[in-house]
Design a protein around this motif. Sequence first.
Motif, PDB file in Angstrom:
ATOM      1  N   PHE A   5       0.857  -1.186   0.000  1.00 35.58           N
ATOM      2  CA  PHE A   5       0.000   0.000   0.000  1.00 35.58           C
ATOM      3  C   PHE A   5       0.890   1.232   0.000  1.00 35.58           C
ATOM      4  O   PHE A   5       1.856   1.306   0.766  1.00 35.58           O
ATOM      5  CB  PHE A   5      -0.882   0.031   1.254  1.00 35.58           C
ATOM      6  CG  PHE A   5      -1.773  -1.166   1.404  1.00 35.58           C
ATOM      7  CD1 PHE A   5      -3.061  -1.153   0.870  1.00 35.58           C
ATOM      8  CD2 PHE A   5      -1.337  -2.289   2.080  1.00 35.58           C
ATOM      9  CE1 PHE A   5      -3.884  -2.262   1.007  1.00 35.58           C
ATOM     10  CE2 PHE A   5      -2.151  -3.399   2.223  1.00 35.58           C
ATOM     11  CZ  PHE A   5      -3.428  -3.388   1.678  1.00 35.58           C
ATOM     12  N   LEU A   6       0.577   2.211  -0.847  1.00 34.68           N
ATOM     13  CA  LEU A   6       1.279   3.487  -0.834  1.00 34.68           C
ATOM     14  C   LEU A   6       0.472   4.441   0.029  1.00 34.68           C
ATOM     15  O   LEU A   6      -0.716   4.662  -0.231  1.00 34.68           O
ATOM     16  CB  LEU A   6       1.424   4.036  -2.252  1.00 34.68           C
ATOM     17  CG  LEU A   6       2.278   3.164  -3.178  1.00 34.68           C
ATOM     18  CD1 LEU A   6       2.249   3.689  -4.598  1.00 34.68           C
ATOM     19  CD2 LEU A   6       3.701   3.091  -2.678  1.00 34.68           C
ATOM     20  N   THR A   7       1.117   4.988   1.085  1.00 32.22           N
ATOM     21  CA  THR A   7       0.375   5.785   2.050  1.00 32.22           C
ATOM     22  C   THR A   7       1.059   7.119   2.361  1.00 32.22           C
ATOM     23  O   THR A   7       2.250   7.300   2.126  1.00 32.22           O
ATOM     24  CB  THR A   7       0.208   5.025   3.387  1.00 32.22           C
ATOM     25  OG1 THR A   7       1.484   4.861   4.008  1.00 32.22           O
ATOM     26  CG2 THR A   7      -0.452   3.674   3.180  1.00 32.22           C
ATOM     27  N   ARG A   8       0.262   8.005   2.898  1.00 36.65           N
ATOM     28  CA  ARG A   8       0.734   9.287   3.424  1.00 36.65           C
ATOM     29  C   ARG A   8      -0.154   9.601   4.623  1.00 36.65           C
ATOM     30  O   ARG A   8      -1.379   9.613   4.490  1.00 36.65           O
ATOM     31  CB  ARG A   8       0.634  10.384   2.370  1.00 36.65           C
ATOM     32  CG  ARG A   8       1.182  11.723   2.844  1.00 36.65           C
ATOM     33  CD  ARG A   8       1.062  12.770   1.738  1.00 36.65           C
ATOM     34  NE  ARG A   8       1.700  13.989   2.162  1.00 36.65           N
ATOM     35  CZ  ARG A   8       2.924  14.356   1.795  1.00 36.65           C
ATOM     36  NH1 ARG A   8       3.631  13.612   1.001  1.00 36.65           N
ATOM     37  NH2 ARG A   8       3.430  15.494   2.223  1.00 36.65           N
ATOM     38  N   SER A  13      -2.408   6.852  -0.704  1.00 37.82           N
ATOM     39  CA  SER A  13      -1.889   8.044  -1.370  1.00 37.82           C
ATOM     40  C   SER A  13      -1.616   7.768  -2.835  1.00 37.82           C
ATOM     41  O   SER A  13      -1.472   6.625  -3.258  1.00 37.82           O
ATOM     42  CB  SER A  13      -0.583   8.465  -0.678  1.00 37.82           C
ATOM     43  OG  SER A  13       0.036   9.518  -1.372  1.00 37.82           O
ATOM     44  N   ALA A  14      -1.501   8.857  -3.602  1.00 33.60           N
ATOM     45  CA  ALA A  14      -1.040   8.769  -4.980  1.00 33.60           C
ATOM     46  C   ALA A  14       0.424   8.336  -4.979  1.00 33.60           C
ATOM     47  O   ALA A  14       1.147   8.581  -4.010  1.00 33.60           O
ATOM     48  CB  ALA A  14      -1.182  10.129  -5.664  1.00 33.60           C
ATOM     49  N   LEU A  52      -3.384   7.127  -9.664  1.00 33.46           N
ATOM     50  CA  LEU A  52      -2.178   7.009 -10.483  1.00 33.46           C
ATOM     51  C   LEU A  52      -2.328   7.830 -11.754  1.00 33.46           C
ATOM     52  O   LEU A  52      -3.425   7.925 -12.313  1.00 33.46           O
ATOM     53  CB  LEU A  52      -1.946   5.547 -10.881  1.00 33.46           C
ATOM     54  CG  LEU A  52      -1.554   4.578  -9.769  1.00 33.46           C
ATOM     55  CD1 LEU A  52      -1.643   3.146 -10.273  1.00 33.46           C
ATOM     56  CD2 LEU A  52      -0.162   4.887  -9.255  1.00 33.46           C
ATOM     57  N   LEU A  53      -1.227   8.379 -12.207  1.00 30.90           N
ATOM     58  CA  LEU A  53      -1.177   8.991 -13.526  1.00 30.90           C
ATOM     59  C   LEU A  53      -1.016   7.874 -14.553  1.00 30.90           C
ATOM     60  O   LEU A  53      -0.616   6.753 -14.202  1.00 30.90           O
ATOM     61  CB  LEU A  53      -0.007   9.966 -13.600  1.00 30.90           C
ATOM     62  CG  LEU A  53      -0.041  11.126 -12.605  1.00 30.90           C
ATOM     63  CD1 LEU A  53       1.265  11.893 -12.624  1.00 30.90           C
ATOM     64  CD2 LEU A  53      -1.216  12.042 -12.911  1.00 30.90           C
ATOM     65  N   ASP A  69      -5.895   1.157  -8.571  1.00 30.95           N
ATOM     66  CA  ASP A  69      -5.874   2.613  -8.675  1.00 30.95           C
ATOM     67  C   ASP A  69      -7.165   3.132  -8.058  1.00 30.95           C
ATOM     68  O   ASP A  69      -8.217   3.119  -8.704  1.00 30.95           O
ATOM     69  CB  ASP A  69      -5.758   3.008 -10.149  1.00 30.95           C
ATOM     70  CG  ASP A  69      -5.814   4.503 -10.380  1.00 30.95           C
ATOM     71  OD1 ASP A  69      -5.590   5.266  -9.425  1.00 30.95           O
ATOM     72  OD2 ASP A  69      -6.089   4.912 -11.517  1.00 30.95           O
ATOM     73  N   GLY A  70      -7.095   3.555  -6.801  1.00 26.90           N
ATOM     74  CA  GLY A  70      -8.315   3.951  -6.088  1.00 26.90           C
ATOM     75  C   GLY A  70      -9.156   2.726  -5.828  1.00 26.90           C
ATOM     76  O   GLY A  70      -8.753   1.825  -5.107  1.00 26.90           O
ATOM     77  N   LYS A  71     -10.289   2.635  -6.484  1.00 21.26           N
ATOM     78  CA  LYS A  71     -11.167   1.470  -6.313  1.00 21.26           C
ATOM     79  C   LYS A  71     -11.204   0.610  -7.571  1.00 21.26           C
ATOM     80  O   LYS A  71     -12.030  -0.286  -7.683  1.00 21.26           O
ATOM     81  CB  LYS A  71     -12.580   1.935  -5.964  1.00 21.26           C
ATOM     82  CG  LYS A  71     -12.651   2.640  -4.627  1.00 21.26           C
ATOM     83  CD  LYS A  71     -14.061   3.072  -4.309  1.00 21.26           C
ATOM     84  CE  LYS A  71     -14.086   3.753  -2.957  1.00 21.26           C
ATOM     85  NZ  LYS A  71     -15.400   4.218  -2.586  1.00 21.26           N
ATOM     86  N   ARG A  72     -10.297   0.908  -8.518  1.00 18.68           N
ATOM     87  CA  ARG A  72     -10.323   0.194  -9.803  1.00 18.68           C
ATOM     88  C   ARG A  72      -9.048  -0.587 -10.020  1.00 18.68           C
ATOM     89  O   ARG A  72      -7.943  -0.104  -9.746  1.00 18.68           O
ATOM     90  CB  ARG A  72     -10.493   1.199 -10.939  1.00 18.68           C
ATOM     91  CG  ARG A  72     -11.810   1.931 -10.908  1.00 18.68           C
ATOM     92  CD  ARG A  72     -11.995   2.898 -12.064  1.00 18.68           C
ATOM     93  NE  ARG A  72     -11.677   2.281 -13.325  1.00 18.68           N
ATOM     94  CZ  ARG A  72     -10.800   2.796 -14.189  1.00 18.68           C
ATOM     95  NH1 ARG A  72     -10.159   3.907 -13.930  1.00 18.68           N
ATOM     96  NH2 ARG A  72     -10.569   2.201 -15.330  1.00 18.68           N
ATOM     97  N   LEU A  73      -9.197  -1.762 -10.565  1.00 17.73           N
ATOM     98  CA  LEU A  73      -8.071  -2.584 -10.971  1.00 17.73           C
ATOM     99  C   LEU A  73      -7.574  -2.076 -12.323  1.00 17.73           C
ATOM    100  O   LEU A  73      -8.371  -1.873 -13.244  1.00 17.73           O
ATOM    101  CB  LEU A  73      -8.524  -4.043 -11.088  1.00 17.73           C
ATOM    102  CG  LEU A  73      -7.470  -5.102 -11.285  1.00 17.73           C
ATOM    103  CD1 LEU A  73      -6.532  -5.178 -10.082  1.00 17.73           C
ATOM    104  CD2 LEU A  73      -8.131  -6.454 -11.514  1.00 17.73           C
TER     105      LEU A  73
END
Length: 200
Positions: A5-8, A13-14, A52-53, A69-73
Motif C-alpha cells: 500500500f502506498l500511504t501518506r 496516497s497517490a 495514479l497517472l 488505482d483507487g477502487k479500480r483494478l
Amino acid sequence: MKVAFLTRDGELSAFWNALKLVVCDGAKEEVNFGLTRSSSLSHYDFLVTSSLLAGEKDVLNMVADFVVDGKRLVREVELLSFEYPEVKVSGRTLAVGICPKGAVACLTSVPGENTVRSIYPFPFRDSSLDKVIFFEVLDYDMVREANRVLRKGGEVELWVRDEVYGGVNPSIALKFLIRFHVQGALLRGKYWVIKGKKLK
C-alpha cells in the motif's frame, strides 16, 4: 500473498505523493518512500494506491501482478486504449511510460518493438543517451537514473496532464526535476511539457 500500500499520514496516497510503502506479507513492514520511489519497490501480488497517472499505471504494472488505482483494478486493455499524445523523438531517446516511434528504448509494460521491462535501475551505461522522456511518471529515483544515463547537455522532458484533466499541477511536477536545469514549461493540448537540461 504480498500486498503493498502506498500511504501518506496513514491514508492511501497517490504514487507521486506517498511517504510510506506498507508491505503485508504475513507481517507488516513500513518503508520510507519520501525522496525515493522505484528503488524501494520489489515484486508484489497487489499494489494499492489512491490514484495514479497514466504512465505510473504503466510502469507499476511491471512490479505487481495487480495494480489497484483507487477502487479500480488497472487492466492492460486500459493501458493499450489510452489516448497518448504525439511525442516527437530525436537522437538516442529513452521513453518512460510511453513508447513513441523513434525511441531507442521504452520502459513500459505495454508490449512493443523497443520495450524494456525494467524500471530501476535503468539498464543503460552512464552518459549513453541524448534524451529521456517521462510520460506521467513522477519518481525521484527514475530522475536520478535519467541524470546518470544522459550525456552532458542531454535533455529531459516531463509530460503531465493538467489537473483540470485529471493530472497534477505543473508546480508539483517541477519538484521531480531537481537534478536538471529547467528550461521551461509549455501547455500542449491537455499536457504540460516541462523541459530540462543536464549541465554537468
